[in-house]
Design a protein around this motif. Structure first.
Motif, short mmCIF file in Angstrom:
data_model
loop_
_atom_site.label_atom_id
_atom_site.label_comp_id
_atom_site.label_asym_id
_atom_site.label_seq_id
_atom_site.Cartn_x
_atom_site.Cartn_y
_atom_site.Cartn_z
N MET A 45 0.85 -1.17 0.00
CA MET A 45 0.00 0.00 0.00
C MET A 45 0.89 1.24 0.00
SD MET A 45 -2.99 1.14 2.70
CE MET A 45 -4.04 -0.23 2.27
N SER A 46 0.55 2.19 -0.84
CA SER A 46 1.35 3.42 -0.89
C SER A 46 0.99 4.33 0.30
CB SER A 46 1.11 4.15 -2.21
OG SER A 46 -0.24 4.58 -2.30
N LYS A 47 1.86 5.26 0.54
CA LYS A 47 1.64 6.18 1.66
C LYS A 47 0.45 7.08 1.38
CE LYS A 47 6.45 6.33 3.05
NZ LYS A 47 7.63 7.17 3.22
N THR A 48 -0.32 7.31 2.42
CA THR A 48 -1.46 8.22 2.29
C THR A 48 -0.95 9.65 2.20
OG1 THR A 48 -1.73 8.60 4.66
CG2 THR A 48 -2.91 6.70 3.71
N PRO A 49 -1.80 10.56 1.70
CA PRO A 49 -1.38 11.96 1.66
C PRO A 49 -1.01 12.49 3.05
CG PRO A 49 -3.39 11.64 0.39
CD PRO A 49 -3.10 10.36 1.10
N LEU A 50 -1.75 12.04 4.06
CA LEU A 50 -1.46 12.51 5.42
C LEU A 50 -0.14 11.93 5.93
CD1 LEU A 50 -2.30 14.18 7.83
CD2 LEU A 50 -3.65 12.23 8.63
N ASP A 82 -6.25 15.02 -3.11
CA ASP A 82 -5.16 14.09 -2.79
C ASP A 82 -5.72 12.76 -2.33
OD1 ASP A 82 -3.24 16.06 -3.36
OD2 ASP A 82 -3.14 16.70 -1.26
N TRP A 83 -6.76 12.80 -1.50
CA TRP A 83 -7.37 11.57 -0.99
C TRP A 83 -8.06 10.82 -2.12
CZ3 TRP A 83 -6.07 9.53 3.40
CH2 TRP A 83 -5.57 10.35 4.41
N LEU A 84 -8.71 11.54 -3.03
CA LEU A 84 -9.37 10.91 -4.16
C LEU A 84 -8.35 10.20 -5.04
CD1 LEU A 84 -11.96 10.44 -5.77
CD2 LEU A 84 -11.53 12.62 -6.91
N GLU A 85 -7.25 10.87 -5.33
CA GLU A 85 -6.20 10.26 -6.14
C GLU A 85 -5.62 9.03 -5.45
OE1 GLU A 85 -1.73 11.44 -7.53
OE2 GLU A 85 -3.26 13.01 -7.70
N TRP A 86 -5.34 9.15 -4.16
CA TRP A 86 -4.79 8.03 -3.40
C TRP A 86 -5.74 6.83 -3.42
CZ3 TRP A 86 -6.43 5.59 1.13
CH2 TRP A 86 -5.53 4.66 1.65
N SER A 87 -7.03 7.07 -3.16
CA SER A 87 -7.98 5.96 -3.11
C SER A 87 -8.14 5.33 -4.49
CB SER A 87 -9.33 6.41 -2.55
OG SER A 87 -9.95 7.33 -3.41
N SER A 88 -8.06 6.11 -5.53
CA SER A 88 -8.13 5.57 -6.89
C SER A 88 -6.93 4.67 -7.18
CB SER A 88 -8.19 6.72 -7.89
OG SER A 88 -8.19 6.23 -9.20
N GLN A 89 -5.76 5.09 -6.74
CA GLN A 89 -4.55 4.28 -6.92
C GLN A 89 -4.68 2.96 -6.17
OE1 GLN A 89 -1.43 6.79 -5.47
NE2 GLN A 89 -1.37 8.04 -7.32
N GLN A 90 -5.23 3.00 -4.96
CA GLN A 90 -5.39 1.78 -4.16
C GLN A 90 -6.37 0.83 -4.84
OE1 GLN A 90 -3.16 1.38 -1.68
NE2 GLN A 90 -2.61 3.37 -2.51
N ALA A 91 -7.45 1.36 -5.39
CA ALA A 91 -8.44 0.53 -6.07
C ALA A 91 -7.83 -0.12 -7.32
CB ALA A 91 -9.65 1.36 -6.45
N THR A 92 -7.01 0.62 -8.05
CA THR A 92 -6.34 0.08 -9.23
C THR A 92 -5.39 -1.04 -8.84
OG1 THR A 92 -6.55 2.18 -10.39
CG2 THR A 92 -4.89 0.65 -11.21
N LYS A 93 -4.63 -0.84 -7.77
CA LYS A 93 -3.69 -1.87 -7.31
C LYS A 93 -4.42 -3.14 -6.90
CE LYS A 93 -0.05 1.21 -5.74
NZ LYS A 93 0.66 1.73 -4.57
N GLN A 94 -5.55 -2.98 -6.21
CA GLN A 94 -6.32 -4.14 -5.78
C GLN A 94 -6.90 -4.88 -6.98
OE1 GLN A 94 -9.14 -2.63 -2.96
NE2 GLN A 94 -7.66 -2.61 -1.29
N ALA A 95 -7.37 -4.14 -7.98
CA ALA A 95 -7.94 -4.76 -9.17
C ALA A 95 -6.86 -5.51 -9.95
CB ALA A 95 -8.61 -3.71 -10.04
N ASP A 96 -5.68 -4.92 -10.04
CA ASP A 96 -4.56 -5.56 -10.75
C ASP A 96 -4.11 -6.85 -10.05
OD1 ASP A 96 -4.64 -3.56 -12.62
OD2 ASP A 96 -2.89 -2.49 -11.85
N ALA A 97 -4.22 -6.86 -8.73
CA ALA A 97 -3.77 -8.01 -7.95
C ALA A 97 -4.78 -9.17 -8.02
CB ALA A 97 -3.56 -7.61 -6.49
N ALA A 98 -6.01 -8.85 -8.37
CA ALA A 98 -7.06 -9.89 -8.39
C ALA A 98 -6.99 -10.77 -9.63
CB ALA A 98 -8.44 -9.24 -8.31
#
Length: 77
Positions: A1-6, A61-77
């Motif tokens: 998981m990448s670092k959150t904006p915070l 920033d949060w929207l971009e981060w959550s989109s990246q996380q969703a893409t990573k999860q989809a790629d891993a599936a």
């Protein structure tokens, strides 16, 4: 998981979650969970974080981060 904006903000500003929380009227628990990515801040919380960080952590920033996380999860599936 990448670092959150915070998480990135806290590291760059050399602040602990506890110190940030205390100085900006958040609970330390909440800031730790947002920083780790365990919990996604509500839009209201995102706006408060934007204000508390002087615009360094925005709702976008949060929207971009959550989109990246969703893409990573989809790629891993």
């Amino acid at each position: 998981m990448s670092k959150t904006p915070l998480r990135r903000f806290l590291e760059e500003s050399e602040q602990s979650a506890e110190a940030f929380a205390a100085s900006h009227h958040f609970s330390p628990w909440t800031i730790r969970h947002y920083a780790r990515g365990d919990k996604m801040p509500s839009f209201r919380a995102q706006r408060a974080l934007n204000d508390a960080t002087g615009g360094a952590v925005t709702p976008n920033d949060w929207l971009e981060w959550s989109s990246q996380q969703a893409t990573k999860q989809a790629d891993a599936a």
